[in-house]
Design an enzyme around this catalytic site. Structure first.
Site, PDB file in Angstrom:
ATOM      1  N   ARG A 210       0.856  -1.191   0.000  1.00 29.40           N
ATOM      2  CA  ARG A 210       0.000   0.000   0.000  1.00 29.40           C
ATOM      3  C   ARG A 210       0.884   1.229   0.000  1.00 29.40           C
ATOM      4  NH1 ARG A 210      -2.561  -3.277  -1.300  1.00 29.40           N
ATOM      5  NH2 ARG A 210      -4.249  -4.448  -0.310  1.00 29.40           N
ATOM      6  N   GLU A 239      -1.822   7.757  -7.161  1.00 32.85           N
ATOM      7  CA  GLU A 239      -1.563   7.075  -8.430  1.00 32.85           C
ATOM      8  C   GLU A 239      -2.552   7.537  -9.490  1.00 32.85           C
ATOM      9  OE1 GLU A 239      -1.783   2.900  -7.642  1.00 32.85           O
ATOM     10  OE2 GLU A 239      -0.168   2.916  -6.180  1.00 32.85           O
ATOM     11  N   HIS A 258       1.819  -0.239 -10.119  1.00 35.71           N
ATOM     12  CA  HIS A 258       0.829  -0.973  -9.317  1.00 35.71           C
ATOM     13  C   HIS A 258       0.376  -2.238 -10.050  1.00 35.71           C
ATOM     14  CE1 HIS A 258      -2.505  -0.428  -6.066  1.00 35.71           C
ATOM     15  NE2 HIS A 258      -2.169  -1.691  -6.210  1.00 35.71           N
TER      16      HIS A 258
END
Length: 292
Positions: A210, A239, A258
């Site tokens: 995270r 993001e 990610h």
């Protein structure tokens, strides 16, 4: 889902949706399977038929779970579907830190012949914070590679490989040559200025969990002052990262988009698990991975 009398509607999107598109997304649905895009109170309030929201992944930071609970909407995730994928990317990032792979490949493609000396993972200390499925998977990989593995968790595993040690988080942070994060979001960063200050100046920080687990301003400061050797990050506080993000300015920071859980195998498992959560909730059963 059709075998259970449900009519799936597929709503893919490339890039982010507009606010109006977001608000229309869940209207009329009794169940929904979502990825990592934000699910806000406004969206949930207008989805008056919605009974179950299933995340096709582990994290659910993007879902307003408080509002879902208040509105009587169940939220479930799909734990354990992508831990092998996450552990493998973590290993890849560690190897890149050790072998300078991306730099060497870029130099070779540019017509150079770099002979940068790397280091071996064998014999190094792997610090793992969090001992859920992905934490366990990377700890096992580290032990198999001959690394000394030390884990910081509130739930030590007494049946773990005897070569894996358990200690408090501060001990893990200060001992690690490679410190990798596999914990849940806690609301406050696990790695801030105080813990960055006690890391080895030869250590690498890796995050495939995270973005909120790291205080990025503190990380930038630590990198600037060469308090650590570098960082490899698959997740960020915000993001996608902006063009002026200061993390872009460091040669010893490697950032991926990610994608730790974005393997063909993991995505298939996650989709099936999320579909099962919807089927179970609408059928009066408690879904695996129920959050609220």
């Amino acid at each position: 889902m059709r075998e259970h009398g449900l009519d799936p509607v597929y709503s893919p999107a490339a890039g982010s949706r507009t606010e109006d598109e977001q608000r229309e997304l869940l209207k009329g649905a009794i169940g929904a399977i979502v990825a990592s895009e934000p699910i806000t109170r406004g969206m949930l309030a207008e989805a008056t038929d919605l009974r179950i929201l299933a995340r096709s992944g582990v994290g659910y930071d993007s879902v307003d779970t408080d509002s879902a609970q208040e509105l009587g909407i169940h939220v479930a995730n799909t734990p354990g579907v992508n831990h092998h994928a996450v552990a493998e990317l973590t290993l890849a990032l560690m190897l890149n830190c050790a072998k300078h792979l991306t730099d060497v490949i870029a130099g070779t493609n540019a017509g150079q012949w770099p002979r940068t000396a790397g280091t071996e993972l064998r014999g190094k200390t792997l610090g793992v914070i969090g001992y859920g499925p992905s934490g366990k998977a990377i700890a096992a990989i580290g032990a198999a590679l001959g690394m000394k593995v030390i884990v910081g968790t509130s739930h030590p595993d007494t049946k773990a490989d005897p070569s894996i040690e358990f200690a408090n988080v501060d001990t893990v942070v200060s001992a690690a040559d490679y410190l990798t994060l596999h914990a849940r979001a806690t609301g406050t960063p696990i790695i801030g200025a105080d813990r960055l200050a006690v890391m080895k100046d030869t250590a690498f920080l890796i995050n495939t969990a995270r973005g909120s687990l790291i205080d990025e301003a503190a990380l930038v400061d630590a990198l600037y002052h060469e308090q650590i050797a570098g960082a490899a990050l698959d997740v960020l506080e915000a993001e996608p990262m902006t063009a002026d993000d200061p993390l872009r300015s460091f040669d010893n920071v490697w950032i991926t988009s990610h994608l730790a859980g974005q393997t063909v195998e993991a995505r298939e498992c996650a989709g099936l698990a999320a579909a099962q959560a919807v089927i179970d909730a609408l059928g009066g059963k408690t879904p695996t991975g129920l959050i609220v």
